[in-house]
Each structure stands twice: as structure tokens, then as C-alpha cells.
Design a protein around this motif. Structure first.
Motif: not given
Length: 242
Positions: A90-111
Motif C-alpha cells: 500500500c502506498i497512500a497519501g502522496m503525489g502520483g509522481s512520488l508513488i511512481a518513483s517509489i515503485l520504479e526505484a524498488g521495482a525488483e521488490k515487486l516480484s
């Protein structure tokens, strides 16, 4: 039992029962506390990048007597999560750009993650586009109003990213902007959001009317194009209700 906002409760009730959940940017760990107390989540990680909110989350978890079920971690984005450690993020309560950058930076953790629940305060289209381009299928969208603020909540799962946008009555770019499931539902809250955004753009248009620089002229054209698009969307929603 903790009482939380309608926004957080809506997110919490979308979590798959029996999940292990990471709440990134958890603030006071209200959502993890709710998830464990309601027996929705087996365990939670509450991640915070700032020391003050991390301390507040630690105190909240201790006060709730849930230190054995909720692990409060200090770290940036998905750095607080080990590969394969959680089912739901869950990632809530922040801007869409920041959410996307968090997902991008931690993409390997999404497996191995089976559910993403994302609540951008602004710029939801950026999040939808990130999901589309990174193998996550938008599976549900909710829109709600609380205390005069309108929130969008996006659920995504591993799957066919283009599926939610197929066989729709609007183009892909339109649906990325407005949300394919929100457009299908056409709730009064969505219409209110569009009208509010339209009014903000009209104010910008008014401010730009006397500006003559090349940059201002370009901005005027962009604003006019967006306003025309919004008018079309609002008109479509009106016709569908009649």
C-alpha cells in the motif's frame, strides 16, 4: 479497535484477507493497526522515511499491543521490504509522481507481490501509466470524498496491463487520465472532481489572458485543449445519466 478515516478504511477493506502487507509512508501506522485488528492482514510492515513519523508509528503500534504483528521500519520507499516478504503493498497519501518513483526505484521488490493499493493525492494518471508500462493490470478503482477532498484509490495485480483499456468507448489516453473503471461507473463524485478541475483551469486561463510570451502562448493552448477535453467528458457523463 482503532478508528481511522474513510479513506484509509476503504484502502484497508480492499486488502486481500490473509495477506502480509507493507504500508509505505505509513505515518502513524493507522492502516497497519486497522488491518491487524480487523484480522485482514496476518502481519504488516509500516515503512517511514522520516524519523518523526517513524517514532509516531512505533508509539502507535506499542500502544495497540501489536509489536509482534507490525514491524515499524525506518527507510526510503521499498527499501524497507525484502524480496518476497509481502503479498500486498500500500502506498497512500502522496503525489502520483512520488508513488511512481517509489515503485520504479524498488521495482525488483515487486516480484511475488500479488496486490498493489495506491492512493495518489494528485496525478493519478502518472500512476496508471506506470502500471501499464510495468506489467501490472489495473483491477479496481474507487473514488470517494471525505472532508471536502476527493480521493482516488487504484488496485493493481500482475496480469495484462492493457486489459482494462480494451473495448472501451474512449481512447487509451482519455482512460489513463480519468480511469477506466471510474469512467465506467461515472459516479457523481467523479463528475464533481472534473468540475472542480475545470474551474481551476478556468482560473489559470484567466490569469494567462494578458500574457504574451511564447511560453505563455504555449500554456494557453495547453489549457484550452484540456478544458475542451473536460467539457466533453462532463457532457458525456450528463448524457449517460439522462
Amino acid at each position: 479497535m482503532i478508528e481511522i478515516s474513510k479513506r484509509l478504511q476503504t484502502i484497508g477493506d480492499m486488502v486481500k484477507k490473509g495477506s502480509i502487507v507493507a504500508d509505505i509512508g505509513s505515518d502513524h501506522a493507522y492502516l497497519p493497526t486497522y488491518l491487524v485488528q480487523k484480522r485482514i492482514a496476518l502481519r504488516c510492515i509500516a515503512g517511514e522515511v522520516n524519523y518523526g513519523p517513524w517514532q509516531a508509528a512505533v508509539r502507535q503500534v506499542q500502544a495497540a499491543g501489536l509489536t509482534d504483528k507490525i514491524d515499524v521500519r525506518l527507510g526510503d520507499g521499498l527499501a524497507v521490504v525484502a524480496l518476497g516478504e509481502v503479498d500486498t503493498i500500500c502506498i497512500a497519501g502522496m503525489g502520483g509522481s512520488l508513488i511512481a518513483s517509489i515503485l520504479e526505484a524498488g521495482a525488483e521488490k515487486l516480484s511475488g507481490v500479488s496486490q498493489l493499493l495506491l492512493q495518489p493525492n494528485v496525478a493519478a494518471p502518472i500512476v496508471r501509466r506506470w502500471l501499464l508500462e510495468h506489467g501490472f493490470q489495473l483491477s479496481r478503482e474507487k473514488i470517494l470524498e471525505e472532508d471536502g477532498i476527493i480521493y482516488e484509490i487504484l488496485e493493481a495485480v500482475p496480469g495484462d496491463p492493457i486489459l482494462p483499456y480494451r473495448n472501451r468507448d474512449k481512447k487509451l489516453e482519455d482512460l489513463l487520465e480519468i480511469g477506466p473503471y471510474l469512467w465506467e461507473e461515472k459516479s457523481p463524485v467523479l463528475r464533481k472532481k472534473l468540475v472542480q478541475e475545470q474551474e481551476k483551469l478556468k482560473a489559470v486561463q484567466h490569469q494567462l489572458q494578458y500574457a504574451k510570451s511564447p511560453e505563455a502562448e504555449h500554456k494557453k493552448r495547453e489549457v484550452q485543449k484540456k478544458l475542451a477535453w473536460m467539457e466533453e467528458m462532463i457532457a458525456c457523463m450528463q448524457m449517460d445519466r439522462e
